[in-house]
Write a protein that holds these residues in place. Sequence first.
Motif, PDB file in Angstrom:
ATOM      1  N   LYS A  87     -11.298   1.293   9.469  1.00 26.73           N
ATOM      2  CA  LYS A  87     -10.676   2.283  10.351  1.00 26.73           C
ATOM      3  C   LYS A  87     -10.940   2.006  11.827  1.00 26.73           C
ATOM      4  O   LYS A  87     -10.112   2.326  12.680  1.00 26.73           O
ATOM      5  CB  LYS A  87     -11.174   3.690   9.994  1.00 26.73           C
ATOM      6  N   ASP A  88     -12.107   1.417  12.138  1.00 29.30           N
ATOM      7  CA  ASP A  88     -12.392   1.186  13.556  1.00 29.30           C
ATOM      8  C   ASP A  88     -11.562   0.044  14.142  1.00 29.30           C
ATOM      9  O   ASP A  88     -11.553  -0.164  15.363  1.00 29.30           O
ATOM     10  CB  ASP A  88     -13.886   0.921  13.787  1.00 29.30           C
ATOM     11  N   VAL A  89     -10.826  -0.699  13.304  1.00 27.31           N
ATOM     12  CA  VAL A  89      -9.913  -1.741  13.775  1.00 27.31           C
ATOM     13  C   VAL A  89      -8.505  -1.186  13.926  1.00 27.31           C
ATOM     14  O   VAL A  89      -7.727  -1.641  14.764  1.00 27.31           O
ATOM     15  CB  VAL A  89      -9.908  -2.938  12.793  1.00 27.31           C
ATOM     16  N   LEU A  90      -8.184  -0.155  13.131  1.00 28.89           N
ATOM     17  CA  LEU A  90      -6.838   0.401  13.098  1.00 28.89           C
ATOM     18  C   LEU A  90      -6.610   1.443  14.186  1.00 28.89           C
ATOM     19  O   LEU A  90      -7.531   2.163  14.575  1.00 28.89           O
ATOM     20  CB  LEU A  90      -6.584   1.037  11.729  1.00 28.89           C
ATOM     21  N   PRO A  91      -5.378   1.552  14.682  1.00 27.78           N
ATOM     22  CA  PRO A  91      -5.056   2.581  15.677  1.00 27.78           C
ATOM     23  C   PRO A  91      -4.968   3.966  15.044  1.00 27.78           C
ATOM     24  O   PRO A  91      -4.958   4.120  13.818  1.00 27.78           O
ATOM     25  CB  PRO A  91      -3.693   2.129  16.206  1.00 27.78           C
ATOM     26  N   ASP A  92      -4.885   4.967  15.901  1.00 24.61           N
ATOM     27  CA  ASP A  92      -4.817   6.363  15.448  1.00 24.61           C
ATOM     28  C   ASP A  92      -3.674   6.589  14.461  1.00 24.61           C
ATOM     29  O   ASP A  92      -3.817   7.346  13.502  1.00 24.61           O
ATOM     30  CB  ASP A  92      -4.606   7.298  16.651  1.00 24.61           C
ATOM     31  N   LYS A  93      -2.547   5.944  14.709  1.00 28.26           N
ATOM     32  CA  LYS A  93      -1.350   6.153  13.887  1.00 28.26           C
ATOM     33  C   LYS A  93      -1.620   5.884  12.415  1.00 28.26           C
ATOM     34  O   LYS A  93      -0.990   6.496  11.539  1.00 28.26           O
ATOM     35  CB  LYS A  93      -0.222   5.241  14.397  1.00 28.26           C
ATOM     36  N   TYR A  94      -2.564   4.991  12.126  1.00 29.34           N
ATOM     37  CA  TYR A  94      -2.863   4.632  10.742  1.00 29.34           C
ATOM     38  C   TYR A  94      -4.221   5.166  10.300  1.00 29.34           C
ATOM     39  O   TYR A  94      -4.877   4.596   9.434  1.00 29.34           O
ATOM     40  CB  TYR A  94      -2.791   3.111  10.573  1.00 29.34           C
ATOM     41  N   GLY A  95      -4.617   6.291  10.896  1.00 23.48           N
ATOM     42  CA  GLY A  95      -5.855   6.947  10.503  1.00 23.48           C
ATOM     43  C   GLY A  95      -7.104   6.282  11.035  1.00 23.48           C
ATOM     44  O   GLY A  95      -8.214   6.585  10.586  1.00 23.48           O
ATOM     45  N   GLY A  96      -6.949   5.385  11.995  1.00 21.85           N
ATOM     46  CA  GLY A  96      -8.091   4.666  12.557  1.00 21.85           C
ATOM     47  C   GLY A  96      -8.629   5.293  13.817  1.00 21.85           C
ATOM     48  O   GLY A  96      -8.199   6.377  14.232  1.00 21.85           O
ATOM     49  N   THR A  97      -9.560   4.585  14.438  1.00 18.08           N
ATOM     50  CA  THR A  97     -10.228   5.111  15.640  1.00 18.08           C
ATOM     51  C   THR A  97     -10.124   4.143  16.821  1.00 18.08           C
ATOM     52  O   THR A  97     -10.797   4.326  17.829  1.00 18.08           O
ATOM     53  CB  THR A  97     -11.710   5.366  15.343  1.00 18.08           C
ATOM     54  N   ALA A  98      -9.268   3.120  16.707  1.00 16.35           N
ATOM     55  CA  ALA A  98      -9.225   2.072  17.744  1.00 16.35           C
ATOM     56  C   ALA A  98      -8.400   2.464  18.957  1.00 16.35           C
ATOM     57  O   ALA A  98      -8.484   1.809  20.002  1.00 16.35           O
ATOM     58  CB  ALA A  98      -8.692   0.773  17.147  1.00 16.35           C
ATOM     59  N   GLY A  99      -7.577   3.508  18.846  1.00 18.19           N
ATOM     60  CA  GLY A  99      -6.781   3.922  19.997  1.00 18.19           C
ATOM     61  C   GLY A  99      -5.304   4.050  19.679  1.00 18.19           C
ATOM     62  O   GLY A  99      -4.891   4.073  18.519  1.00 18.19           O
ATOM     63  N   ASP A 100      -4.512   4.128  20.750  1.00 14.81           N
ATOM     64  CA  ASP A 100      -3.074   4.388  20.663  1.00 14.81           C
ATOM     65  C   ASP A 100      -2.319   3.073  20.473  1.00 14.81           C
ATOM     66  O   ASP A 100      -2.374   2.181  21.320  1.00 14.81           O
ATOM     67  CB  ASP A 100      -2.619   5.081  21.951  1.00 14.81           C
ATOM     68  N   HIS A 113       0.837  -1.196   0.000  1.00 13.56           N
ATOM     69  CA  HIS A 113       0.000   0.000   0.000  1.00 13.56           C
ATOM     70  C   HIS A 113       0.875   1.249   0.000  1.00 13.56           C
ATOM     71  O   HIS A 113       1.616   1.496   0.949  1.00 13.56           O
ATOM     72  CB  HIS A 113      -0.920   0.011   1.228  1.00 13.56           C
ATOM     73  N   GLN A 114       0.760   2.021  -1.057  1.00 13.26           N
ATOM     74  CA  GLN A 114       1.488   3.285  -1.122  1.00 13.26           C
ATOM     75  C   GLN A 114       0.798   4.353  -0.285  1.00 13.26           C
ATOM     76  O   GLN A 114       1.441   5.327   0.139  1.00 13.26           O
ATOM     77  CB  GLN A 114       1.605   3.746  -2.579  1.00 13.26           C
ATOM     78  N   THR A 115      -0.499   4.188  -0.056  1.00 17.48           N
ATOM     79  CA  THR A 115      -1.261   5.101   0.798  1.00 17.48           C
ATOM     80  C   THR A 115      -2.127   4.276   1.735  1.00 17.48           C
ATOM     81  O   THR A 115      -2.418   3.100   1.478  1.00 17.48           O
ATOM     82  CB  THR A 115      -2.172   6.030  -0.030  1.00 17.48           C
ATOM     83  N   LEU A 116      -2.559   4.898   2.831  1.00 18.60           N
ATOM     84  CA  LEU A 116      -3.415   4.196   3.781  1.00 18.60           C
ATOM     85  C   LEU A 116      -4.817   3.995   3.233  1.00 18.60           C
ATOM     86  O   LEU A 116      -5.535   3.087   3.663  1.00 18.60           O
ATOM     87  CB  LEU A 116      -3.478   4.976   5.098  1.00 18.60           C
ATOM     88  N   GLU A 117      -5.219   4.812   2.276  1.00 23.16           N
ATOM     89  CA  GLU A 117      -6.576   4.690   1.733  1.00 23.16           C
ATOM     90  C   GLU A 117      -6.818   3.299   1.160  1.00 23.16           C
ATOM     91  O   GLU A 117      -7.909   2.738   1.327  1.00 23.16           O
ATOM     92  CB  GLU A 117      -6.811   5.757   0.649  1.00 23.16           C
TER      93      GLU A 117
END
Length: 301
Positions: free
Chosen positions: A237-250, A225-229
């Motif tokens: 996104k709800d599985v991914l942490p904040d660092k990867y544009g998600g909402t699951a946490g730190d 993946h060249q981009t997170l999109e």
Amino acid sequence: MIIDTQLDVAQREFVTKLDYYLPDDQIDENVTMLVEWISKQPHLPKITDRKWLKHFIIGCKYDLHRAKQTIDKYFVARAEHPEFICTFDWEWILFNTKNGTICLFPKMTPEAYRVMCIRMKPMEKDMKVDFKLFFQLFLAILDLQMNIEPMHGEIFLFDLENLPIGQFMNLPPTMTKNCIDLCFNSFPVSVKGIHYINPPAFIGQLLTFVKMLLPNKIKTRVYVHQTLESLYQFIPKDVLPDKYGGTAGDIEKFEDKWFDYGKANTGWLENRQKADLSKRINRPNFGELGVEGTFKKLEID
């Protein structure tokens, strides 16, 4: 609990609609048959933990015949490669977290797949990645996960942002091959995807190396993946942490929790069982029916 293990309505619906799904009463029958089969294999440890065996069967897509084959490989491979089942020096592990970390994300995908994240961190020029330690931790986390929950499917997410080419050149081919064999050929895990994000310029060389060692079916599930999109098409996104544009946490909190959890389970990790190769007279009889197998079609991942 370090990870969310309860399936929500959508996840349960997805799992129960799978062609190979079995209800709990049938899984329980298969666990009983697996316990009896194991008791007749002189080289295998006498495993009677029904919860662990249930998780093992589910990880083998509910197929008892495949579970027998995999459980034999699981314990034999650990005897053949004891360097991966080790005594853990947690101070050394803590020191090496400066280079990179491994953790499982707390939330599963809508298909009930679990995401394991392996990420590199910025490192000083004279530091070297301890790849053997990474492989040991990789397998330790998979073992801990199987103690906690069945593996409905696994996604591996590699963040390569801080992997310099010098470290890649230090990756031991034989050690890597043995670790991949332990993971893909002797573990009850269905690999749903291997995803690379923040790829370095030498990603082509890295992929060529890795794909040489992967089973053919898994090679088609490798994504860069060249981009997170584009990643969001596979991991919400709800599985991914904040660092990867998600909402699951730190993500650092996830990593710290897994470090603490591993340390708290040191005794279990250091006493993981393996086959006694001196008692392995010949190839085990995996059988066809009844206690020696089922009618279910063998399906290889």
